[in-house]
Scaffold this motif. Structure first.
Motif, PDB file in Angstrom:
ATOM      1  N   UNK A  12      63.817  15.939  83.446  1.00 48.34           N
ATOM      2  CA  UNK A  12      64.289  17.046  82.841  1.00 48.34           C
ATOM      3  C   UNK A  12      63.290  17.479  81.599  1.00 48.34           C
ATOM      4  N   UNK A  13      62.836  16.473  80.684  1.00 47.15           N
ATOM      5  CA  UNK A  13      62.079  16.792  79.870  1.00 47.15           C
ATOM      6  C   UNK A  13      60.473  17.156  80.326  1.00 47.15           C
ATOM      7  N   UNK A  14      60.054  16.638  81.276  1.00 49.22           N
ATOM      8  CA  UNK A  14      59.023  17.429  81.912  1.00 49.22           C
ATOM      9  C   UNK A  14      59.179  18.687  82.369  1.00 49.22           C
ATOM     10  N   UNK A  15      60.371  19.210  82.815  1.00 47.92           N
ATOM     11  CA  UNK A  15      60.863  20.554  83.340  1.00 47.92           C
ATOM     12  C   UNK A  15      60.848  21.375  81.857  1.00 47.92           C
ATOM     13  N   UNK A  16      61.435  21.087  80.932  1.00 46.26           N
ATOM     14  CA  UNK A  16      61.392  21.740  79.678  1.00 46.26           C
ATOM     15  C   UNK A  16      60.018  21.820  79.245  1.00 46.26           C
ATOM     16  N   UNK A  17      59.202  20.675  79.269  1.00 48.46           N
ATOM     17  CA  UNK A  17      57.929  20.759  78.589  1.00 48.46           C
ATOM     18  C   UNK A  17      56.929  21.869  79.298  1.00 48.46           C
ATOM     19  N   UNK A  18      57.509  22.091  80.667  1.00 49.06           N
ATOM     20  CA  UNK A  18      56.430  22.884  81.497  1.00 49.06           C
ATOM     21  C   UNK A  18      56.489  24.568  80.827  1.00 49.06           C
ATOM     22  N   UNK A  19      57.576  24.825  80.032  1.00 51.12           N
ATOM     23  CA  UNK A  19      57.755  25.839  79.516  1.00 51.12           C
ATOM     24  C   UNK A  19      56.703  26.083  78.551  1.00 51.12           C
ATOM     25  N   UNK A  20      56.507  24.975  77.726  1.00 53.22           N
ATOM     26  CA  UNK A  20      55.225  24.974  76.711  1.00 53.22           C
ATOM     27  C   UNK A  20      53.833  24.991  77.307  1.00 53.22           C
ATOM     28  N   UNK A  21      53.739  24.160  78.311  1.00 53.84           N
ATOM     29  CA  UNK A  21      52.478  24.192  78.971  1.00 53.84           C
ATOM     30  C   UNK A  21      52.612  23.505  80.380  1.00 53.84           C
ATOM     31  N   UNK A  22      51.915  24.289  81.442  1.00 54.26           N
ATOM     32  CA  UNK A  22      52.351  24.315  82.855  1.00 54.26           C
ATOM     33  C   UNK A  22      51.941  22.617  83.235  1.00 54.26           C
ATOM     34  N   UNK A  23      51.035  22.068  82.427  1.00 54.15           N
ATOM     35  CA  UNK A  23      50.445  20.810  82.705  1.00 54.15           C
ATOM     36  C   UNK A  23      51.062  19.864  81.825  1.00 54.15           C
ATOM     37  N   UNK A  24      52.363  20.104  81.192  1.00 55.31           N
ATOM     38  CA  UNK A  24      52.761  19.155  80.262  1.00 55.31           C
ATOM     39  C   UNK A  24      52.879  17.712  81.032  1.00 55.31           C
ATOM     40  N   UNK A  25      53.503  17.733  82.176  1.00 50.87           N
ATOM     41  CA  UNK A  25      53.766  16.374  82.748  1.00 50.87           C
ATOM     42  C   UNK A  25      52.516  15.336  82.840  1.00 50.87           C
ATOM     43  N   UNK A  26      51.323  16.041  83.230  1.00 58.53           N
ATOM     44  CA  UNK A  26      49.997  15.442  83.262  1.00 58.53           C
ATOM     45  C   UNK A  26      49.479  15.276  81.964  1.00 58.53           C
ATOM     46  N   UNK A  27      49.554  15.984  81.062  1.00 53.73           N
ATOM     47  CA  UNK A  27      49.078  15.904  79.768  1.00 53.73           C
ATOM     48  C   UNK A  27      49.633  14.726  78.928  1.00 53.73           C
TER      49      UNK A  27
END
Ligand SMILES: CC(C)(COP(=O)(O)OP(=O)(O)OC[C@H]1O[C@@H](n2cnc3c(N)ncnc32)[C@H](O)[C@@H]1OP(=O)(O)O)[C@@H](O)C(=O)NCCC(=O)NCCS
Length: 138
Positions: A12-27
């Protein structure tokens, strides 16, 4: 309520993080945080609606990410996350630093509320937008 990140919150945090940066999970690889990183989540009925992600380096904290679910904004959630994070910092920390897009009105409102000051500007840091580097002294 605000709590530290638990394993079941990661997707869920990765999902919310993708609002900020589409590469959030990998970054940010929040499934294997460094020892000096912390994430706090805001939950209602066991669902995560926002999080704050910091890195603590001796006397300095870098605020890496803060995101609230679009449907839950302007309900004080980021304020609760920020207050909780500040209250949980080691006594050794004397300053919090962050970068923000100069046009990110909502984030600037939040940071102004917490008395962050602009200490420098980075031209064209977010594409053609400038970034402010902001600091809060504790
Ligand atoms: C920035 C963000 C985290 C703020 O979350 P939030 O939960 O809505 O913030 P809060 O409700 O705690 O509001 C904090 C302050 O900002 C103000 N504010 C927030 N959004 C606002 C808006 N759209 N218009 C006017 N004021 C706003 C609030 O009124 C409040 O001030 P107040 O207590 O004096 O009234 C949220 O907008 C977000 O997730 N944005 C996308 C991700 C992002 O840009 N993160 C920052 C990256 S640097």
């Amino acid at each position: 309520m605000v709590d530290s990140l638990h394993f079941e919150d990661i997707s869920r945090v990765n999902e919310l993080g993708s609002i900020l940066n589409s590469k959030f999970e990998k970054l940010f690889h929040i499934d294997s945080l460094n020892n000096n990183e912390k994430i706090y989540v805001y939950k209602e009925d066991n669902k995560v609606y926002g999080f704050i992600h910091i890195s603590i380096n001796y006397e300095v904290v870098d605020l890496l990410n803060i995101v609230v679910d679009k449907a839950k904004r302007k309900q004080n959630i980021a304020t609760l996350l920020m207050d909780y994070m500040i209250g949980d910092l080691p006594k050794t920390v004397i300053r919090i630093l962050l970068e923000v897009d100069e046009n990110n009105v909502e984030a600037l409102k939040l940071y102004n509320k917490f008395n962050f000051q602009v200490i420098s500007e980075r031209n064209n840091y977010y594409g053609s937008n400038n970034a402010y580097v902001m600091e809060k002294r504790l």
